[in-house]
Write a protein that holds these residues in place. Sequence first.
Motif, PDB file in Angstrom:
ATOM      1  N   MET A  50       0.827  -1.205   0.000  1.00  0.00           N
ATOM      2  CA  MET A  50       0.000   0.000   0.000  1.00  0.00           C
ATOM      3  C   MET A  50       0.865   1.261   0.000  1.00  0.00           C
ATOM      4  O   MET A  50       0.574   2.222  -0.723  1.00  0.00           O
ATOM      5  N   ILE A  51       1.953   1.240   0.795  1.00  0.00           N
ATOM      6  CA  ILE A  51       2.865   2.393   0.826  1.00  0.00           C
ATOM      7  C   ILE A  51       3.452   2.620  -0.568  1.00  0.00           C
ATOM      8  O   ILE A  51       3.497   3.754  -1.066  1.00  0.00           O
ATOM      9  N   VAL A  58      -0.469   8.595  -5.382  1.00  0.00           N
ATOM     10  CA  VAL A  58      -0.908   9.793  -4.663  1.00  0.00           C
ATOM     11  C   VAL A  58       0.207  10.832  -4.572  1.00  0.00           C
ATOM     12  O   VAL A  58       0.059  11.972  -5.010  1.00  0.00           O
ATOM     13  N   THR A  59       1.361  10.419  -4.001  1.00  0.00           N
ATOM     14  CA  THR A  59       2.455  11.378  -3.778  1.00  0.00           C
ATOM     15  C   THR A  59       2.986  11.950  -5.093  1.00  0.00           C
ATOM     16  O   THR A  59       3.143  13.172  -5.230  1.00  0.00           O
ATOM     17  N   LEU A  60       3.261  11.082  -6.071  1.00  0.00           N
ATOM     18  CA  LEU A  60       3.803  11.556  -7.356  1.00  0.00           C
ATOM     19  C   LEU A  60       2.837  12.481  -8.101  1.00  0.00           C
ATOM     20  O   LEU A  60       3.250  13.537  -8.589  1.00  0.00           O
ATOM     21  N   PRO A  61       1.537  12.133  -8.216  1.00  0.00           N
ATOM     22  CA  PRO A  61       0.607  13.074  -8.862  1.00  0.00           C
ATOM     23  C   PRO A  61       0.549  14.417  -8.138  1.00  0.00           C
ATOM     24  O   PRO A  61       0.464  15.465  -8.777  1.00  0.00           O
ATOM     25  N   LEU A  62       0.594  14.386  -6.788  1.00  0.00           N
ATOM     26  CA  LEU A  62       0.572  15.626  -5.999  1.00  0.00           C
ATOM     27  C   LEU A  62       1.798  16.481  -6.324  1.00  0.00           C
ATOM     28  O   LEU A  62       1.690  17.681  -6.613  1.00  0.00           O
ATOM     29  N   ILE A  63       2.983  15.848  -6.313  1.00  0.00           N
ATOM     30  CA  ILE A  63       4.231  16.568  -6.615  1.00  0.00           C
ATOM     31  C   ILE A  63       4.219  17.076  -8.056  1.00  0.00           C
ATOM     32  O   ILE A  63       4.696  18.172  -8.348  1.00  0.00           O
ATOM     33  N   THR A  64       3.645  16.276  -8.964  1.00  0.00           N
ATOM     34  CA  THR A  64       3.582  16.667 -10.377  1.00  0.00           C
ATOM     35  C   THR A  64       2.720  17.911 -10.564  1.00  0.00           C
ATOM     36  O   THR A  64       3.087  18.828 -11.312  1.00  0.00           O
ATOM     37  N   ILE A 203       4.669  -0.039  -5.911  1.00  0.00           N
ATOM     38  CA  ILE A 203       5.068   1.145  -6.695  1.00  0.00           C
ATOM     39  C   ILE A 203       4.689   0.955  -8.162  1.00  0.00           C
ATOM     40  O   ILE A 203       4.113   1.843  -8.794  1.00  0.00           O
ATOM     41  N   LEU A 204       4.996  -0.228  -8.710  1.00  0.00           N
ATOM     42  CA  LEU A 204       4.706  -0.505 -10.126  1.00  0.00           C
ATOM     43  C   LEU A 204       3.201  -0.582 -10.380  1.00  0.00           C
ATOM     44  O   LEU A 204       2.722  -0.162 -11.441  1.00  0.00           O
ATOM     45  N   GLU A 205       2.444  -1.126  -9.429  1.00  0.00           N
ATOM     46  CA  GLU A 205       0.983  -1.181  -9.577  1.00  0.00           C
ATOM     47  C   GLU A 205       0.400   0.233  -9.639  1.00  0.00           C
ATOM     48  O   GLU A 205      -0.575   0.483 -10.323  1.00  0.00           O
ATOM     49  N   GLY A 206       1.031   1.158  -8.893  1.00  0.00           N
ATOM     50  CA  GLY A 206       0.569   2.545  -8.900  1.00  0.00           C
ATOM     51  C   GLY A 206       0.686   3.201 -10.260  1.00  0.00           C
ATOM     52  O   GLY A 206      -0.050   4.140 -10.579  1.00  0.00           O
ATOM     53  N   TYR A 207       1.632   2.701 -11.101  1.00  0.00           N
ATOM     54  CA  TYR A 207       1.742   3.208 -12.478  1.00  0.00           C
ATOM     55  C   TYR A 207       0.401   3.090 -13.200  1.00  0.00           C
ATOM     56  O   TYR A 207       0.027   3.937 -14.015  1.00  0.00           O
ATOM     57  N   ASN A 208      -0.298   1.962 -12.933  1.00  0.00           N
ATOM     58  CA  ASN A 208      -1.498   1.630 -13.696  1.00  0.00           C
ATOM     59  C   ASN A 208      -2.620   2.654 -13.568  1.00  0.00           C
ATOM     60  O   ASN A 208      -3.490   2.738 -14.436  1.00  0.00           O
ATOM     61  N   THR A 209      -2.616   3.426 -12.478  1.00  0.00           N
ATOM     62  CA  THR A 209      -3.661   4.455 -12.343  1.00  0.00           C
ATOM     63  C   THR A 209      -3.475   5.568 -13.374  1.00  0.00           C
ATOM     64  O   THR A 209      -4.409   6.288 -13.685  1.00  0.00           O
ATOM     65  N   MET A 210      -2.229   5.707 -13.894  1.00  0.00           N
ATOM     66  CA  MET A 210      -1.874   6.738 -14.885  1.00  0.00           C
ATOM     67  C   MET A 210      -2.026   8.160 -14.344  1.00  0.00           C
ATOM     68  O   MET A 210      -2.042   9.131 -15.098  1.00  0.00           O
ATOM     69  N   ASP A 211      -2.117   8.306 -13.016  1.00  0.00           N
ATOM     70  CA  ASP A 211      -2.406   9.618 -12.438  1.00  0.00           C
ATOM     71  C   ASP A 211      -1.252  10.614 -12.549  1.00  0.00           C
ATOM     72  O   ASP A 211      -1.483  11.821 -12.607  1.00  0.00           O
ATOM     73  N   THR A 212       0.003  10.134 -12.557  1.00  0.00           N
ATOM     74  CA  THR A 212       1.121  11.061 -12.719  1.00  0.00           C
ATOM     75  C   THR A 212       1.101  11.662 -14.126  1.00  0.00           C
ATOM     76  O   THR A 212       1.353  12.857 -14.311  1.00  0.00           O
TER      77      THR A 212
END
Length: 447
Positions: A50-51, A58-64, A203-212
């Motif tokens: 989850m982290i 969450v963190t990367l899209p926010l920073i982006t 981390i890699l699963e988070g790519y799939n949201t495409m949010d960044t």
Amino acid sequence: MGQKVQNKQMSIGDTLGLGFMTFAFFLGAGNLIFPPLAGFLAGENMTLAMIGFLITAVTLPLITLIAVAKANGKVMGLLPAFAATAFAVAIYIVIGPAFAAPRAGLVAYEMGFKPFLEDSSATFMVSGLALNVSQLIYSVIFFGGAMLLALYPGKLLDSVGKVLTPIMLILLVGLAASVFMLPGAEVGQAVGDYQSSPLTKGILEGYNTMDTLASLIFGMLIIDILRRKGINDSKQQTKYLIRAALIAAAGLAFVYISLFYLGATAGDIAVGADNGGVILTNYVNHEFGSLGQVLLAAVVTLACLTTVIGLVTACAEFFNELFTGISYRKFVIIISLICATVANVGLSQLISISVPVLYTIYPVAIALVAVTFLTEKFAMPEFSHRVVLSVALLFGAIDGLKAAGINVTLVDFMPLHNEGMAWLLPTALTILACLFVKKPKSEPLLN
């Protein structure tokens, strides 16, 4: 006059509306289907997974979003014009008609409509392809509705931010509360890569949201909205965009944590599921019956529809600026038709096709955000941007090939190659090297 514009303030209601709208644009298909499956597969290693997921989703899209504000919407300004355009086109295609928008329509069908059908198996053949009848009809209606709303946006952003999203949030809070009060089963065992490297896998699963990738586009869209509200000072824009981003990030983190826990405690209701949408649907059906199914259908349809409207609008505006001979409205129609066509591929197939593409493009987007924040630290910012992004693209392509089943044996020795993150160390070292690069001594003589 300039002073008056600079001091223009947004009301608390408008700021919340902007934050809710940002959250609504992000909360689409990937945000609902990936966390439950990741939680189910991670099991006892759910916390680490989850982290990892929250870092990239969450963190990367926010920073982006903050990086876009910092660069005043011109994050690709130091790249060669051709490279900047090519990268922008690639991002718009990926999050628009190729993957993200059709996926949202598919998830709306799978979770918002299909459970109510007695028989959804009827198919017909077109050029050797078996197309599902109900899926085809639904995708035409869904993308047709999104197309009409994108054609006449009007006060759409206010209605999304101040009306649709609060309704969606209330329903999501109810779902989250039930997940923690009525867990389906005990947390299970970790499976596959979640046993050995849950953090990296998350981390890699988070790519799939495409949010960044979406952040690069939504950031520019939000700046445009702020300008229309009379906020023209770049510092003020940055302030309000950061506030909107924090509201959206808090909402997304809340949704992800509850859906991760739902998946981890799903037990028998998740057995045989090939995507998280099936797990979420089964859970709601199991706990709340037909009423829960109706509420879930409402949440999913709203979430996916608002995302598709945002994506179609953003893509049509971008391509209209790129190809001025074709009107914005024509692009809305063209993109909506492509989305409806691609949506008939099937959810699992679409996800498997998109993964290698995301493994290639994501490192470049992350590197772009990093160098945007470091621009003032580089002695040669233009050179540094170009070199860092070239390295990220090269090694991202190697990760993409590996995800597609093509292994480049020359780089097998590299750290994190097996985990699909071979790009990380070379890109970080390149950024570090660029921080130490000095301007050529001959340059001051030109002054």
